[in-house]
Scaffold this active site. Structure first.
Site, short mmCIF file in Angstrom:
data_model
loop_
_atom_site.label_atom_id
_atom_site.label_comp_id
_atom_site.label_asym_id
_atom_site.label_seq_id
_atom_site.Cartn_x
_atom_site.Cartn_y
_atom_site.Cartn_z
CB SER A 1 12.37 -1.57 -2.86
OG SER A 1 12.57 -0.62 -1.85
CB CYS B 1 4.49 0.04 -7.79
SG CYS B 1 4.89 -0.07 -6.04
N GLY C 1 4.80 -4.90 1.62
CA GLY C 1 5.64 -6.04 1.96
C GLY C 1 7.11 -5.81 1.78
CD GLU C 2 12.31 -6.27 2.86
OE1 GLU C 2 12.13 -5.04 2.87
OE2 GLU C 2 13.19 -6.81 2.17
CB CYS D 1 9.27 1.17 8.31
SG CYS D 1 10.45 -0.06 7.69
CB CYS E 1 5.91 2.01 6.11
SG CYS E 1 5.32 1.05 4.72
CB CYS F 1 3.35 1.02 0.57
SG CYS F 1 4.83 1.82 0.01
CB CYS G 1 4.94 -5.19 5.79
SG CYS G 1 6.75 -5.09 5.77
CD GLU H 1 -2.23 -0.37 -1.18
OE1 GLU H 1 -3.13 -0.46 -0.33
OE2 GLU H 1 -1.62 0.67 -1.42
N1 SAH Z 1 9.93 -3.17 2.10
C1 SAH Z 1 10.59 -2.50 1.01
C2 SAH Z 1 9.59 -1.82 0.06
C3 SAH Z 1 8.84 -0.72 0.73
S1 SAH Z 1 8.08 0.55 -0.21
C4 SAH Z 1 11.57 -1.48 1.55
O1 SAH Z 1 11.60 -1.25 2.76
O2 SAH Z 1 12.36 -0.94 0.77
C5 SAH Z 1 9.31 1.45 -1.02
C6 SAH Z 1 9.89 2.67 -0.31
O3 SAH Z 1 8.91 3.58 0.17
C7 SAH Z 1 10.77 2.30 0.86
O4 SAH Z 1 11.96 3.03 0.78
C8 SAH Z 1 9.93 2.75 2.03
O5 SAH Z 1 10.73 2.99 3.16
C9 SAH Z 1 9.28 3.99 1.47
N2 SAH Z 1 8.09 4.44 2.19
C10 SAH Z 1 7.20 3.71 2.89
N3 SAH Z 1 6.24 4.51 3.41
C11 SAH Z 1 6.54 5.77 3.03
C12 SAH Z 1 5.92 7.04 3.26
N4 SAH Z 1 4.83 7.16 4.01
N5 SAH Z 1 6.50 8.12 2.70
C13 SAH Z 1 7.62 8.00 1.94
N6 SAH Z 1 8.25 6.85 1.71
C14 SAH Z 1 7.71 5.73 2.24
#
Ligand code: SAH
Length: 340
Positions: A185, A100, A153-154, A111, A114, A327, A107, A87
């Site tokens: 990010s 984005c 993804g990371e 986390c 996420c 995401c 991933c 997506e």
């Molecule tokens: N893997 C990368 C990109 C992730 S998405 C990273 O970890 O940075 C970008 C941001 O959205 C990251 O800071 C991630 O921690 C945050 N994120 C993911 N799920 C979320 C959610 N449910 N609510 C708020 N922020 C979220």
């Protein structure tokens, strides 16, 4: 071989024809967005035929769905080869459009808040597949001058794919996106941040910090156990030194977990004097999550505490509410209802 993941020089090498052919073909793919070699009408037929036999132009990207919210944010669900679902999101800001993009299907960082990591990693995306998201959206939206790698993804776990994507999308024969307008990010893979600094590509680095100490951070982002805060912040300082760019720290506000004023003071002490900017994010709550977002009032006070201590802090505007904008949500929903 996938020619859409190659630089002009690499294309020139494989063609072995006139040196300018590399740029010419690259322009067809990345500027004119050609989907087939037959469209490349200024290429001699034998060259086109040769390419057809040995190369493809990226993986076919098919739009399955798009959903638009009231604020002009549009979320896309794309299908790649072998039924891989990813997506992407188009966002409209005062300064223009921003895409984005996802760098992986799924991933493996895990986390806790996420949605992208819930089903693990399916695979890395090819550079052409990351470009493909930007181009597919470009066909129906005003040109996006910014790309943020904040989809599924990371990015630094798909390090080669990400670095190559940056080269392709910023190449002067393609989209010519400014590298400063590309945000990578990361959840904080310290050695990879050092590698990225050494590439000398001044992209915007955003680091998901989410806590001022290792204990809370590890609870939220188990994978970072291997990369404690001290080393991470040293790598970020190295990134700033090498590129001259400030680092953005993303901090998702979670009620009762990381949102107290003493945590704001600890964070300020950690970042004061560094070339940085903190971006506070409301937690996007999902049904299967026990965690709740902090209130607007708490977020404002947290931001004030940081700003008063000289750490520049902003609160991220909420975009795309009502369209599963966190995401991975849309992808998970699709996979759940379309498997088997
Ligand atoms: N893997 C990368 C990109 C992730 S998405 C990273 O970890 O940075 C970008 C941001 O959205 C990251 O800071 C991630 O921690 C945050 N994120 C993911 N799920 C979320 C959610 N449910 N609510 C708020 N922020 C979220």
């Amino acid at each position: 071989m996938d020619i859409a993941s190659m630089t002009p020089d690499e294309i020139a090498d494989i063609i072995g024809d006139k040196p300018y052919r590399g740029k010419q073909i690259f322009r067809w793919i990345h500027s004119r967005l050609a989907g087939s070699f037959d469209e490349m009408t200024d290429l001699p037929k034998p060259v086109r035929e040769k390419l057809k036999m040995s190369h493809t132009i990226g993986s076919r990207i098919k739009k399955l769905r798009s959903v638009q919210s009231a604020d002009q944010t549009t979320k896309y669900l794309f299908q790649l080869e072998n039924n891989t679902i990813i997506e992407s999101v188009y966002m409209s800001y005062r300064f223009g459009g921003s895409v984005c993009a996802s760098t992986q299907a799924g991933c493996r960082m895990g986390c806790v808040f996420c949605a992208s990591g819930k089903t693990g990693l399916e695979r890395n995306l090819a550079p052409s597949e990351i470009c493909g998201q930007v181009y597919a959206i470009q066909r129906e939206k005003p040109r996006a001058g910014h790309v943020v790698l904040m989809g599924c993804g990371e990015p630094l776990d798909n390090y080669d794919g990400t670095v190559r994507f940056i080269k392709l999308v910023s190449d002067e024969n393609g989209q010519r996106l400014s590298r400063r307008s590309i945000t990578v990010s990361t959840c904080g893979l310290t050695p990879r941040i050092v590698n990225l600094a050494d590439e000398m590509m001044p992209v915007t680095l955003a680091v998901s910090l989410h806590a001022p100490d290792d204990a809370v951070r590890e609870f939220l982002m188990p994978v970072v156990r291997a990369f404690p805060m001290n080393g991470l912040l040293r790598a970020c300082a190295y990134y700033s030194d090498k590129t001259g760019r400030q680092v953005t720290y993303e901090y998702t506000m979670i009620k009762g977990v990381n949102d107290s004023l003493s945590q704001a003071r600890d964070l300020a002490a950690l970042l004061r004097g560094t070339l940085s900017h903190v971006n506070l994010i409301r937690l996007n709550e999902t049904d299967d999550l026990d965690l709740k977002t902090s209130s607007d009032e708490t977020i404002r006070r947290f931001a004030d505490t940081l700003n008063e201590r000289g750490v520049k802090t902003t609160v991220r505007r909420v975009l795309g509410s009502g369209i599963s904008a966190a995401c991975g949500q849309l992808r998970n929903h699709h996979n759940k209802f379309n498997s088997g």
